[in-house]
Design a protein around this motif. Structure first.
Motif, PDB file in Angstrom:
ATOM      1  N   LYS A 179      25.261  25.796   3.055  1.00  0.00           N
ATOM      2  CA  LYS A 179      25.405  25.947   1.641  1.00  0.00           C
ATOM      3  C   LYS A 179      23.701  24.573   1.101  1.00  0.00           C
ATOM      4  N   PRO A 180      22.621  26.347   0.122  1.00  0.00           N
ATOM      5  CA  PRO A 180      21.857  25.440  -0.186  1.00  0.00           C
ATOM      6  C   PRO A 180      21.623  24.375  -0.117  1.00  0.00           C
ATOM      7  N   LEU A 181      20.329  23.251   0.148  1.00  0.00           N
ATOM      8  CA  LEU A 181      20.478  22.083  -0.155  1.00  0.00           C
ATOM      9  C   LEU A 181      18.989  22.202  -1.620  1.00  0.00           C
ATOM     10  N   ASP A 182      19.281  21.465  -2.442  1.00  0.00           N
ATOM     11  CA  ASP A 182      17.912  21.654  -3.867  1.00  0.00           C
ATOM     12  C   ASP A 182      17.560  19.707  -3.697  1.00  0.00           C
ATOM     13  N   PHE A 183      15.916  19.720  -2.967  1.00  0.00           N
ATOM     14  CA  PHE A 183      15.872  18.673  -3.404  1.00  0.00           C
ATOM     15  C   PHE A 183      14.766  18.232  -4.970  1.00  0.00           C
ATOM     16  N   THR A 184      14.906  19.114  -5.606  1.00  0.00           N
ATOM     17  CA  THR A 184      14.112  19.322  -7.216  1.00  0.00           C
ATOM     18  C   THR A 184      14.524  17.737  -7.640  1.00  0.00           C
ATOM     19  N   GLY A 185      13.067  17.388  -7.939  1.00  0.00           N
ATOM     20  CA  GLY A 185      12.955  15.678  -8.241  1.00  0.00           C
ATOM     21  C   GLY A 185      13.018  14.478  -7.302  1.00  0.00           C
ATOM     22  N   ARG A 186      12.953  14.498  -5.750  1.00  0.00           N
ATOM     23  CA  ARG A 186      13.313  13.564  -5.533  1.00  0.00           C
ATOM     24  C   ARG A 186      11.366  13.175  -4.905  1.00  0.00           C
ATOM     25  N   MET A 193      10.690  10.753   1.896  1.00  0.00           N
ATOM     26  CA  MET A 193      10.999  12.332   2.824  1.00  0.00           C
ATOM     27  C   MET A 193      11.642  12.195   4.318  1.00  0.00           C
ATOM     28  N   ARG A 194      12.254  10.930   4.156  1.00  0.00           N
ATOM     29  CA  ARG A 194      12.763  10.737   5.810  1.00  0.00           C
ATOM     30  C   ARG A 194      14.064  10.745   5.561  1.00  0.00           C
ATOM     31  N   ARG A 195      14.325  10.176   4.081  1.00  0.00           N
ATOM     32  CA  ARG A 195      16.027   9.640   3.615  1.00  0.00           C
ATOM     33  C   ARG A 195      16.088  11.834   4.037  1.00  0.00           C
ATOM     34  N   ILE A 196      15.419  12.896   3.069  1.00  0.00           N
ATOM     35  CA  ILE A 196      15.651  13.961   3.087  1.00  0.00           C
ATOM     36  C   ILE A 196      16.011  14.906   4.426  1.00  0.00           C
ATOM     37  N   THR A 197      15.294  14.285   4.905  1.00  0.00           N
ATOM     38  CA  THR A 197      14.956  15.115   6.217  1.00  0.00           C
ATOM     39  C   THR A 197      16.271  14.289   7.466  1.00  0.00           C
ATOM     40  N   ASP A 198      16.898  12.998   7.514  1.00  0.00           N
ATOM     41  CA  ASP A 198      17.718  13.426   7.871  1.00  0.00           C
ATOM     42  C   ASP A 198      19.224  13.278   6.909  1.00  0.00           C
ATOM     43  N   GLU A 199      18.987  13.890   6.163  1.00  0.00           N
ATOM     44  CA  GLU A 199      20.067  14.818   5.071  1.00  0.00           C
ATOM     45  C   GLU A 199      20.286  16.271   5.710  1.00  0.00           C
ATOM     46  N   MET A 201      19.261  17.076   8.762  1.00  0.00           N
ATOM     47  CA  MET A 201      19.413  17.076   9.910  1.00  0.00           C
ATOM     48  C   MET A 201      21.170  16.793  10.086  1.00  0.00           C
ATOM     49  N   SER A 202      21.645  16.242   8.970  1.00  0.00           N
ATOM     50  CA  SER A 202      23.489  15.537   9.302  1.00  0.00           C
ATOM     51  C   SER A 202      23.660  17.190   8.971  1.00  0.00           C
ATOM     52  N   GLU A 203      23.673  17.629   8.102  1.00  0.00           N
ATOM     53  CA  GLU A 203      24.171  18.618   7.485  1.00  0.00           C
ATOM     54  C   GLU A 203      23.881  19.932   8.803  1.00  0.00           C
ATOM     55  N   ILE A 204      23.077  20.096   9.414  1.00  0.00           N
ATOM     56  CA  ILE A 204      22.737  20.924  10.814  1.00  0.00           C
ATOM     57  C   ILE A 204      23.888  20.227  11.820  1.00  0.00           C
ATOM     58  N   GLN A 205      24.301  19.273  12.450  1.00  0.00           N
ATOM     59  CA  GLN A 205      24.367  18.759  13.374  1.00  0.00           C
ATOM     60  C   GLN A 205      25.758  18.949  12.855  1.00  0.00           C
ATOM     61  N   GLN A 206      26.433  19.043  11.061  1.00  0.00           N
ATOM     62  CA  GLN A 206      27.815  19.377  10.782  1.00  0.00           C
ATOM     63  C   GLN A 206      28.171  21.041  11.249  1.00  0.00           C
ATOM     64  N   LEU A 207      27.511  21.967  11.039  1.00  0.00           N
ATOM     65  CA  LEU A 207      27.243  23.767  11.560  1.00  0.00           C
ATOM     66  C   LEU A 207      27.188  23.219  12.919  1.00  0.00           C
ATOM     67  N   THR A 208      26.659  22.647  13.395  1.00  0.00           N
ATOM     68  CA  THR A 208      26.795  22.605  15.525  1.00  0.00           C
ATOM     69  C   THR A 208      28.148  21.740  16.546  1.00  0.00           C
ATOM     70  N   GLY A 209      27.849  20.713  15.825  1.00  0.00           N
ATOM     71  CA  GLY A 209      28.799  19.990  16.718  1.00  0.00           C
ATOM     72  C   GLY A 209      28.037  19.220  17.580  1.00  0.00           C
TER      73      GLY A 209
END
Length: 243
Positions: A179-186, A193-199, A201-209
């Motif tokens: 699902k699209p991730l909206d970072f408006t206002g961050r 930016m590190r926290r956003i990137t980690d978020e 990557m976490s979503e990608i990891q959930q998709l790939t396992g």
């Protein structure tokens, strides 16, 4: 849509879908209009082929500057290819030169186009998911567009690193869209930016396992070998950089 990309959509694209029959999940999560960043894991050169094949709109990828500056028959052919596909030029050097990739991508995103980013900065050397570089966060915040996480499964098996052509193996490739991730206002400071990137990557990891590795993937050398752990902002300049 760039002319050569349009031709590929009615030739190479259908051939990939018919020959390999990739499984596509969550395609409805990709907006049909407006700018969007497609942030994916990177297992193989084939990732780019399949991403372009399964989405109806043009996907802009990064390509190293050398592809745009070649001479002779082969160089001119490569230049025509990347230009005709609507690729975004990436300079290998650091500093202002490296930021030219963002200068090319941001106007496209603001104009409602799709840009693909591989946050790991290079193809995974062992199938694991490595720490993402913050370029995806910088790009999302600067362009004001959502990020759609993308997970590839099976592409490394049909085209391992070093292989020139994918092996014909039907039904072994899966492309998953989150699902699209909206970072408006961050915020746009380094820690945010590190926290956003980690978020992302976490979503990608959930998709790939995939198993997650909390360090940067080792960069590839000119001969294809790998050196030690990469540093933020380094990339191999073949479309995986700008992160």
């Amino acid at each position: 849509m760039p002319p050569l990309y349009s031709i590929g959509k009615v030739t190479v694209g259908p051939a990939l879908l018919l020959g390999w029959r990739p499984k596509v999940e969550g395609r409805e999560n990709v907006p049909t209009t407006g700018g969007v960043i497609l942030a994916a894991n990177h297992l193989s050169v084939a990732d780019e082929y399949f991403l372009g094949a399964v989405l109806p709109r043009h996907v802009a990828f990064w390509a190293k500057a050398e592809y745009f500056d070649g001479t002779g028959f082969r160089g001119l052919l490569t230049k025509g290819l990347v230009t005709g596909l609507g690729a975004i030029r990436v300079e290998r050097g650091g500093g202002r030169a490296a930021l030219s990739a963002f200068d090319g991508a941001i106007p496209l995103l603001r104009a409602g186009r799709q840009v693909a980013v591989f946050p790991e900065g290079t193809r995974s050397p062992d199938g694991r998911l490595y720490r993402g570089r913050t370029g995806v966060a910088r790009l999302a915040l600067a362009a004001g567009v959502p990020v759609v996480p993308v997970g590839f499964v099976g592409t490394a098996q049909i085209q391992p690193i070093g292989s020139l052509w994918p092996k014909l193996s039907r039904g072994t490739v899966t492309v998953r869209f989150g699902k699209p991730l909206d970072f408006t206002g961050r915020g746009d400071d380094r820690s945010e930016m590190r926290r956003i990137t980690d978020e992302v990557m976490s979503e990608i990891q959930q998709l790939t396992g995939q198993e997650y590795v909390p360090r940067y993937a080792p960069p590839r050398t000119a001969g294809g070998a790998r050196t030690g752990d990469g540093q933020p902002g380094n990339g191999n300049g073949n479309g995986d950089a700008a992160g």
